[in-house]
Structure formats: structure tokens, C-alpha cells
Design a protein around this motif. Sequence first.
Motif: not given
Length: 117
Positions: A43, A47, A68-69, A72, A76, A110, A113-114, A117
Motif C-alpha cells: 500500500q 500509493g 487527503k494524501i 492516508k 498507512a 484508510n 478516507v479513500a 473524502w
Amino acid sequence: MDLVYNILVALHLLGMAAVVGGWIAVRAGRTVIAPILWGARAQLVTGLALVGVAEALKDEEHHVNNAKIAVKLVIALVVLAAAEVGAARGRKGRDTGSLLDVAGGAAVVNVLVAAIW
Ligand code: HEM
């Protein structure tokens, strides 16, 4: 480049399946099984690669939401740290406590969120 991006998305989803599916499969136990650990590693790698390719393409379809990233990425890292420490403790025959649930639960966060968001 689009094909590369889409292959990365597929790998990202398979990594997520390994972590979340692995967690669901062994939730009653305490062992951080190999798919969870490798999925957590995947991930992070896929990612970051997705962000790199999206930044390179920077078109209508591929834009990066930095906030957002960032969220995440932190989540992660929590997943990966819990999986790494849990797996290492398991190898030594020591108690893994709630590390399995931390890894699996944070991975589910996560996904939310993915998707939301
Ligand atoms: C346990 C860790 C993670 C899980 C469970 C996870 C889960 C997901 C899921 C389910 C999607 C698909 C959402 C959708 O298509 O709308 C997605 C997309 C994405 N993720 Fe992650 N992710 C994780 C970590 C990361 C990290 C660390 C990064 C970057 C630093 C990242 C970057 C991205 C990007 C850029 C996309 C968009 C792909 C697209 O264009 O649809 N993810 N993630």
C-alpha cells in the motif's frame, strides 16, 4: 502512462484486499499473517507511486488532493508499523496484543478516507 497508472490502482486495490481480507480472515486470532504484512508494504509503495504518476500526468483525471494524501500516508504508516511489529513479535513467539486489530482497523479507516473524502 495511463495504463501504468491503472495497473498501479489495481495493485493498490489488491494490497488493500490482502490487508483487510487477511484481517477479517484471522480476526479471532492474534497472528499478523504474511499477506497483511506484504499488503501493508504494498500500500505504501503503490500509493506513493500513484501520487508520483498523477503528479507527472497532472490532467483532468489525475489530480492529487494533498491533504487527503497526507492523512492516508500517516494512516498507512500506522498500518505498516503495527503489521511490522506484530509480525516480528509473532516470529519470536511473543504476544502481539492488539497490533493485528490496529493494522486491520486502520486499513479500513484508510478505505473510508479513500472512498468518502
Ligand atoms: C493501508 C493503506 C491504504 C489503503 C487501505 C488504501 C485504500 C485505497 C482505496 C480503496 C482506493 C480506491 C479509491 C477509489 O478508487 O476511489 C485508493 C486510492 C488511492 N490511494 Fe490509497 N490506500 C492506502 C494507502 C495509500 C497511500 C500511502 C497513498 C499515498 C501516499 C495512497 C494514495 C492513493 C491514491 C493516489 C489513490 C487514487 C487512485 C485513483 O485514481 O483512483 N493510498 N486507496
